[in-house]
Write an enzyme that holds these catalytic residues in place. Structure first.
Site, PDB file in Angstrom:
ATOM      1  N   GLY A  38     -13.449   1.449   3.336  1.00  0.00           N
ATOM      2  CA  GLY A  38     -13.978   0.245   2.697  1.00  0.00           C
ATOM      3  C   GLY A  38     -15.398  -0.077   3.139  1.00  0.00           C
ATOM      4  N   ASP A  96      -7.459  -6.644   1.961  1.00  0.00           N
ATOM      5  CA  ASP A  96      -6.028  -6.501   2.257  1.00  0.00           C
ATOM      6  C   ASP A  96      -5.894  -5.418   3.325  1.00  0.00           C
ATOM      7  OD1 ASP A  96      -3.287  -6.602   2.172  1.00  0.00           O
ATOM      8  OD2 ASP A  96      -3.100  -5.603   0.236  1.00  0.00           O
ATOM      9  N   SER A  97      -6.444  -5.716   4.479  1.00  0.00           N
ATOM     10  CA  SER A  97      -6.483  -4.717   5.555  1.00  0.00           C
ATOM     11  C   SER A  97      -5.194  -4.768   6.364  1.00  0.00           C
ATOM     12  CB  SER A  97      -7.637  -5.055   6.490  1.00  0.00           C
ATOM     13  OG  SER A  97      -7.387  -6.309   7.084  1.00  0.00           O
TER      14      SER A  97
HETATM   15  N1  SAM Z   1      -0.459  -6.727   3.925  1.00  0.00           N
HETATM   16  C1  SAM Z   1      -0.658  -5.793   4.839  1.00  0.00           C
HETATM   17  C2  SAM Z   1      -0.508  -6.183   6.262  1.00  0.00           C
HETATM   18  O1  SAM Z   1      -1.242  -6.960   6.798  1.00  0.00           O
HETATM   19  O2  SAM Z   1       0.425  -5.679   6.811  1.00  0.00           O
HETATM   20  C3  SAM Z   1      -1.768  -4.873   4.595  1.00  0.00           C
HETATM   21  C4  SAM Z   1      -1.237  -3.822   3.734  1.00  0.00           C
HETATM   22  S1  SAM Z   1      -2.158  -2.521   3.162  1.00  0.00           S
HETATM   23  C5  SAM Z   1      -0.886  -1.329   3.321  1.00  0.00           C
HETATM   24  C6  SAM Z   1      -3.386  -2.129   4.386  1.00  0.00           C
HETATM   25  C7  SAM Z   1      -4.087  -0.838   4.027  1.00  0.00           C
HETATM   26  O3  SAM Z   1      -5.422  -0.854   4.518  1.00  0.00           O
HETATM   27  C8  SAM Z   1      -3.449   0.408   4.607  1.00  0.00           C
HETATM   28  O4  SAM Z   1      -2.876   1.170   3.577  1.00  0.00           O
HETATM   29  C9  SAM Z   1      -4.602   1.146   5.308  1.00  0.00           C
HETATM   30  O5  SAM Z   1      -4.562   2.545   5.136  1.00  0.00           O
HETATM   31  C10 SAM Z   1      -5.794   0.512   4.626  1.00  0.00           C
HETATM   32  N2  SAM Z   1      -7.015   0.607   5.426  1.00  0.00           N
HETATM   33  C11 SAM Z   1      -7.138   0.531   6.770  1.00  0.00           C
HETATM   34  N3  SAM Z   1      -8.412   0.667   7.149  1.00  0.00           N
HETATM   35  C12 SAM Z   1      -9.124   0.828   5.997  1.00  0.00           C
HETATM   36  C13 SAM Z   1     -10.516   1.036   5.740  1.00  0.00           C
HETATM   37  N4  SAM Z   1     -11.399   1.093   6.738  1.00  0.00           N
HETATM   38  N5  SAM Z   1     -10.909   1.163   4.454  1.00  0.00           N
HETATM   39  C14 SAM Z   1     -10.008   1.104   3.423  1.00  0.00           C
HETATM   40  N6  SAM Z   1      -8.677   0.925   3.626  1.00  0.00           N
HETATM   41  C15 SAM Z   1      -8.246   0.787   4.889  1.00  0.00           C
END
Ligand code: SAM
Length: 284
Positions: free
Chosen positions: A145, A162-163
């Site tokens: 991101g 939504d990290s």
């Molecule tokens: N609602 C959720 C929670 O707090 O538990 C978040 C869910 S969502 C699955 C979070 C996603 O962010 C993950 O699939 C992860 O791989 C993604 N993610 C983590 N770091 C990221 C980054 N630097 N750029 C884009 N996506 C990222």
């Protein structure tokens, strides 16, 4: 930090705990298990919560209660915007946020997820992701991101972060630098919402975040919602904008058929208990 997994007997049960408290899931079936480049991905079946996604042992989403989290991540933001055309979601590989964004008449929504394996797993076990990605308005980018917003030429009316928790690949998505960069790709009059962690467990982090966010944005408000499977129950989100104050919006644009979000919940979600108000030293 969410819950730490302790799995003494993987077939029988898992225990997810902080140092001294936790949440227990009985594993009916392990549906998916893989170590990707970024994290350990597991999906299990639980009698009450249905399918549950864990990343590095931390609960991300469950079929039964995901609507609390996803509706409250997306609708407070989009309901405030008169005409959100371009929406960016960073993270959110389980697809719940994208599904909710597409309930609004947006022209285009980007889902920027770092981990292709999360997408693969969720497409198989959480069918709403596949449906959302099939919408012609949706575009998936497998990218970090932070890198994406440095490179994109697009400008967005709404950005939804939504990290996962601030560890591993998500750590960068909670830092001051990231918000500075986000601001540069936001259209004038746009807004950002981000999941910010547990109200009680992460009080110190909220204090620190509030300090830099209030310098950066004219409106920087925290709001909350219950999420039963997130630790300690009450979850925080930040609402950031230079022009839009959610508490001054006269007319919310709320899509039909939601399960949690409505006008009363919107207003109530910005109320702050005394301990939280004190911690944020909130002036607004
Ligand atoms: N609602 C959720 C929670 O707090 O538990 C978040 C869910 S969502 C699955 C979070 C996603 O962010 C993950 O699939 C992860 O791989 C993604 N993610 C983590 N770091 C990221 C980054 N630097 N750029 C884009 N996506 C990222």
């Amino acid at each position: 930090m969410k819950n730490t997994a302790l799995a003494p007997d993987r077939k029988e049960a898992r225990e997810f705990q902080t140092a001294s408290t936790g949440l227990f899931f009985k594993v009916k079936k392990v549906l998916y298990e893989k170590k990707s480049t970024f994290q350990k991905i597991e999906i299990i079946e639980n009698d009450f919560y249905g399918r549950v996604l864990f990343l590095d042992g931390l609960v991300q989403t469950t079929e039964r209660d995901e609507f609390f989290y996803h509706e409250m991540l997306v609708h407070p933001a989009l309901a405030c915007l008169p005409r959100p055309e371009k929406v960016l979601i960073i993270g959110g590989g389980d697809g719940g946020a994208l599904r909710e964004v597409l309930k609004h008449p947006v022209k285009k929504a980007w889902l920027v997820e770092i981990d292709q394996e999360v997408i693969r797993a969720c497409e198989k076990y959480f069918p709403w992701l596949d449906r959302a990605l099939s919408d012609p308005r949706a575009e998936l980018a497998i990218a970090d991101g932070f890198d994406f917003i440095q490179k994109t030429r697009e400008r967005f009316e709404a950005i939804i972060v939504d990290s996962s928790d601030p560890v591993g690949p998500s750590a960068i998505l909670h830092a001051r630098d990231f918000y500075l960069k986000l601001k540069k790709v936001l259209k004038p009059g746009g807004l950002i919402v981000a999941q910010a962690g547990s109200q009680l467990l992460h009080l110190r982090e909220h204090e620190q975040k509030a300090r830099f966010l209030k310098r950066m944005f004219k409106v920087a408000r925290f709001y909350t919602a219950p999420v039963p499977t997130y630790p300690v129950g009450t979850w925080c989100y930040t609402f950031l904008s230079d022009r839009i104050d959610p508490l001054k919006i006269k007319k919310l644009r709320i899509p039909d058929g939601l399960k949690y979000f409505n006008q009363e919940i919107f207003l109530a979600s910005f109320a702050r208990p005394a301990f939280f108000q004190q911690a944020l030293k909130n002036r607004k």
